[in-house]
Design an enzyme around this catalytic site. Structure first.
Site, PDB file in Angstrom:
ATOM      1  N   ASP A  15       0.686  -1.449  -0.100  1.00 31.12           N
ATOM      2  CA  ASP A  15       0.247   0.040   0.005  1.00 31.12           C
ATOM      3  C   ASP A  15       0.517   1.278   0.019  1.00 31.12           C
ATOM      4  O   ASP A  15       1.836   0.971   0.571  1.00 31.12           O
ATOM      5  CB  ASP A  15      -0.973  -0.298   1.362  1.00 31.12           C
ATOM      6  CG  ASP A  15      -2.048   1.658   0.769  1.00 31.12           C
ATOM      7  OD1 ASP A  15      -2.318   0.895   0.146  1.00 31.12           O
ATOM      8  OD2 ASP A  15      -2.603   1.496   1.931  1.00 31.12           O
ATOM      9  N   HIS A  32       2.211   3.759  -9.072  1.00 37.71           N
ATOM     10  CA  HIS A  32       1.583   2.289  -8.962  1.00 37.71           C
ATOM     11  C   HIS A  32       2.757   1.132 -10.518  1.00 37.71           C
ATOM     12  O   HIS A  32       3.408   0.252 -10.002  1.00 37.71           O
ATOM     13  CB  HIS A  32      -0.020   1.848 -10.040  1.00 37.71           C
ATOM     14  CG  HIS A  32      -0.524   2.090  -9.619  1.00 37.71           C
ATOM     15  ND1 HIS A  32      -0.833   1.852  -7.916  1.00 37.71           N
ATOM     16  CD2 HIS A  32      -2.025   2.572  -9.821  1.00 37.71           C
ATOM     17  CE1 HIS A  32      -2.479   2.249  -7.429  1.00 37.71           C
ATOM     18  NE2 HIS A  32      -2.095   2.863  -8.352  1.00 37.71           N
ATOM     19  N   LEU A 126       9.492 -20.932  -4.972  1.00 38.90           N
ATOM     20  CA  LEU A 126       8.918 -19.911  -4.415  1.00 38.90           C
ATOM     21  C   LEU A 126       7.432 -20.091  -5.185  1.00 38.90           C
ATOM     22  O   LEU A 126       7.032 -19.505  -5.762  1.00 38.90           O
ATOM     23  CB  LEU A 126       9.527 -18.852  -4.576  1.00 38.90           C
ATOM     24  CG  LEU A 126       8.617 -17.480  -3.706  1.00 38.90           C
ATOM     25  CD1 LEU A 126       8.209 -17.608  -2.112  1.00 38.90           C
ATOM     26  CD2 LEU A 126       9.171 -16.048  -4.324  1.00 38.90           C
TER      27      LEU A 126
END
Ligand code: IPE
Ligand code: IPE
Ligand code: MG
Length: 237
Positions: A15, A32, A126
């Site tokens: 955020d 962004h 992962l």
């Protein structure tokens, strides 16, 4: 230096892109974009140190309420991200899963995420979950619908239904619970992210805005986690 107790599953609420953009007098889309740069590093580091599952909150079911141009920019970034990163992710054996309803995504984004899941499905490194059009409430509703279908087929009933059936119906099926939730930008809330899976997660809230979150910050959070005492409702010996 090695971190003693690594979380198996880290969930990050990335955020602060909007505030970062404002602070730098840039467009929200640029915020962004800068956020994607930060995420690249965090994925790589997580993979290098042996985190098993990393879940990243990229777009919530509530984020559709944002202005159309911002939603469009975010979807475009998602497409670009997968196209630009897929080769390296695949090389590093990263396995991608999208958490959230893919059917509601614009065609191009849906294609990109399906390609990423498909290409990496056999990988054993992962586990990278990217939450897009994700909301924990929506996930529960989706799970209940799946369970009702099973019940209709006679595979389960109210008597036999267990937590493991419910867990297998979540987007995170067969993955461990979240051990650590990290949220940047100073907000102290979960905003509908992995509410079921984070029942006993440790929480870490940082004031830094997401584009400013670096590997050194991540490492510090992991070290802090390593020193925490988790009790899961039990009594300490
Ligand atoms: C988080 O950054 C990214 C997404 C929600 C997609 P924000 O855009 O929410 O940044 P702030 O909270 O406005 O600073
Ligand atoms: C949460 O951030 C969603 C993502 C990071 C993708 P928001 O910025 O949407 O959350 P609120 O509105 O501050 O709770
Ligand atoms: Mg925000």
């Amino acid at each position: 230096m090695q971190i003693e107790h690594l979380p198996r599953h880290v969930a990050i609420i990335m955020d602060g892109n909007g505030r970062w953009a404002k602070r730098h007098a840039l467009s929200v889309a640029m915020g962004h974009r800068q956020g994607v740069e930060a995420l690249r590093e965090i994925i790589r580091y997580s993979s290098d140190i042996g985190i098993k599952v990393l879940s990243l909150y990229a777009f919530s079911t509530e984020n559709w309420q944002r202005p159309a141009f911002e939603v469009k920019a975010l979807m475009q970034l998602i497409v670009e991200f997968f196209h630009a990163e897929i080769d390296e992710l695949h090389e590093n054996k990263v396995k991608i899963r999208i958490l959230g309803g893919k059917d509601a995504l614009p065609e191009e984004a849906r294609k990109a995420v399906l390609m990423a899941e498909e290409r990496t499905q056999k990988n054993t490194g992962l586990q990278l979950n990217i939450a897009i059009n994700y909301g924990a409430r929506d996930e529960l509703l989706h799970a209940v619908k799946k369970l009702l279908e099973k019940a209709q087929k006679g595979e389960i009933s109210a008597d036999t239904l267990s937590l493991s059936h419910l867990e297998e119906a979540l987007y995170t099926a067969s993955q461990p619970d979240v051990d650590l939730v990290i949220r940047t930008s100073g907000e102290k809330r979960l905003s509908n992210f992995l509410l079921y899976q984070s029942a006993y997660a440790e929480l870490s809230f940082l004031d830094k805005l997401w584009p400013d979150f670096k590997v050194a910050d991540y490492r510090q959070v992991l070290e802090d986690f390593s020193g925490r005492q988790r009790r899961f409702g039990g009594r300490q010996a």
